[in-house]
Enzyme design. Sequence first.
Site, PDB file in Angstrom:
ATOM      1  N   ASP A  17       9.990   2.198 -10.340  1.00 34.15           N
ATOM      2  CA  ASP A  17       9.054   2.623  -9.297  1.00 34.15           C
ATOM      3  C   ASP A  17       7.711   2.983  -9.941  1.00 34.15           C
ATOM      4  O   ASP A  17       7.641   3.227 -11.152  1.00 34.15           O
ATOM      5  CB  ASP A  17       9.633   3.820  -8.540  1.00 34.15           C
ATOM      6  CG  ASP A  17       8.964   4.006  -7.174  1.00 34.15           C
ATOM      7  OD1 ASP A  17       8.355   3.034  -6.677  1.00 34.15           O
ATOM      8  OD2 ASP A  17       9.044   5.113  -6.619  1.00 34.15           O
ATOM      9  N   GLU A  18       6.673   2.993  -9.142  1.00 35.44           N
ATOM     10  CA  GLU A  18       5.319   3.337  -9.624  1.00 35.44           C
ATOM     11  C   GLU A  18       4.904   2.412 -10.772  1.00 35.44           C
ATOM     12  O   GLU A  18       4.204   2.843 -11.716  1.00 35.44           O
ATOM     13  CB  GLU A  18       5.234   4.806 -10.064  1.00 35.44           C
ATOM     14  CG  GLU A  18       5.763   5.812  -9.045  1.00 35.44           C
ATOM     15  CD  GLU A  18       4.861   6.002  -7.835  1.00 35.44           C
ATOM     16  OE1 GLU A  18       3.828   5.304  -7.725  1.00 35.44           O
ATOM     17  OE2 GLU A  18       5.198   6.846  -6.989  1.00 35.44           O
TER      18      GLU A  18
ATOM     19  N   GLY B 157       6.875   1.988   2.027  1.00 34.96           N
ATOM     20  CA  GLY B 157       8.310   2.160   1.826  1.00 34.96           C
ATOM     21  C   GLY B 157       8.843   1.698   0.478  1.00 34.96           C
ATOM     22  O   GLY B 157      10.043   1.460   0.337  1.00 34.96           O
ATOM     23  N   LYS B 158       7.972   1.631  -0.518  1.00 36.45           N
ATOM     24  CA  LYS B 158       8.398   1.137  -1.828  1.00 36.45           C
ATOM     25  C   LYS B 158       9.471   2.024  -2.465  1.00 36.45           C
ATOM     26  O   LYS B 158      10.476   1.522  -2.941  1.00 36.45           O
ATOM     27  CB  LYS B 158       7.196   1.044  -2.777  1.00 36.45           C
ATOM     28  CG  LYS B 158       6.193  -0.034  -2.382  1.00 36.45           C
ATOM     29  CD  LYS B 158       5.069  -0.136  -3.395  1.00 36.45           C
ATOM     30  CE  LYS B 158       4.280   1.167  -3.549  1.00 36.45           C
ATOM     31  NZ  LYS B 158       3.670   1.631  -2.278  1.00 36.45           N
ATOM     32  N   SER B 159       9.209   3.324  -2.500  1.00 36.34           N
ATOM     33  CA  SER B 159      10.174   4.225  -3.148  1.00 36.34           C
ATOM     34  C   SER B 159      11.493   4.256  -2.380  1.00 36.34           C
ATOM     35  O   SER B 159      12.571   4.343  -2.980  1.00 36.34           O
ATOM     36  CB  SER B 159       9.594   5.634  -3.267  1.00 36.34           C
ATOM     37  OG  SER B 159       8.468   5.622  -4.135  1.00 36.34           O
TER      38      SER B 159
ATOM     39  N   THR C 274       0.845  -1.183   0.000  1.00 40.72           N
ATOM     40  CA  THR C 274       0.000   0.000   0.000  1.00 40.72           C
ATOM     41  C   THR C 274       0.887   1.242   0.000  1.00 40.72           C
ATOM     42  O   THR C 274       2.115   1.141   0.104  1.00 40.72           O
ATOM     43  CB  THR C 274      -0.874   0.061   1.270  1.00 40.72           C
ATOM     44  OG1 THR C 274      -0.008   0.012   2.401  1.00 40.72           O
ATOM     45  CG2 THR C 274      -1.868  -1.077   1.327  1.00 40.72           C
ATOM     46  N   MET C 275       0.264   2.409  -0.090  1.00 41.09           N
ATOM     47  CA  MET C 275       1.016   3.633   0.124  1.00 41.09           C
ATOM     48  C   MET C 275       1.592   3.596   1.535  1.00 41.09           C
ATOM     49  O   MET C 275       0.999   3.036   2.434  1.00 41.09           O
ATOM     50  CB  MET C 275       0.097   4.848   0.009  1.00 41.09           C
ATOM     51  CG  MET C 275      -0.201   5.239  -1.422  1.00 41.09           C
ATOM     52  SD  MET C 275      -1.329   6.626  -1.453  1.00 41.09           S
ATOM     53  CE  MET C 275      -0.449   7.770  -0.400  1.00 41.09           C
TER      54      MET C 275
END
Length: 204
Positions: free
Chosen positions: A81-82, A14-16, A10-11
């Site tokens: 990313d994204e 910590g993906k980015s 989810t937002m």
Amino acid sequence: MGVLRFSFGTMGSGKSTLALQIHHNLRSCGQRGLLLTRLDRDGAQVSSRLGVSAAAIDVQPDDDLFELVRSHRPLDYLVCDEAQFYSAGQVDQLARAVDELGIDVFAFGLITDFRGLLFEGTKRLLEMADEKVAMQVEARCWCGARAISNARLVNGHIVYEGDVVVVGDTATEEVTASPLFGDAVTYELLCRRHYLAGATWPGR
Ligand SMILES: [Zn+2]
């Protein structure tokens, strides 16, 4: 042999931040790679909410990612990313770059949109990736339960229909058109129970 790995969450998971970390680590040990994004909050860069950022290639809807890799050779890896915003065709191009050009692809993306449906790029990545990794940082609903939804609020009220991509406060999603011009669009992380009940933070 390359690998296509998809990390999803989810937002606020910590993906980015992780995308930037992997890019940094691989570059530090001499690997050659590119950082890609799509509709990042701040344009042609990957930016983490923790304040770190790096220049990136902003992928356009009609970009051929296989050709992008080929034209940048020699290349060892891509960090994407994204990736939820990539088309299914672009995901297939990434898979082909892994198989035919031997690079590693580390893709990061949101799972579902505000309607609770898989994003196009996410769906295809779940179908095609060699490795699927759930982000371990759990974002939370206002009630403290694990968040599963990135709900869209228009003028403070939760909505379940509309264009998938609309700019908003705290959103990774950005503008393509302005059908809601004049309305305040925000996003809020909710657990399943509060998403289905439409119960946003009571302190609003
Ligand atoms: Zn909740």
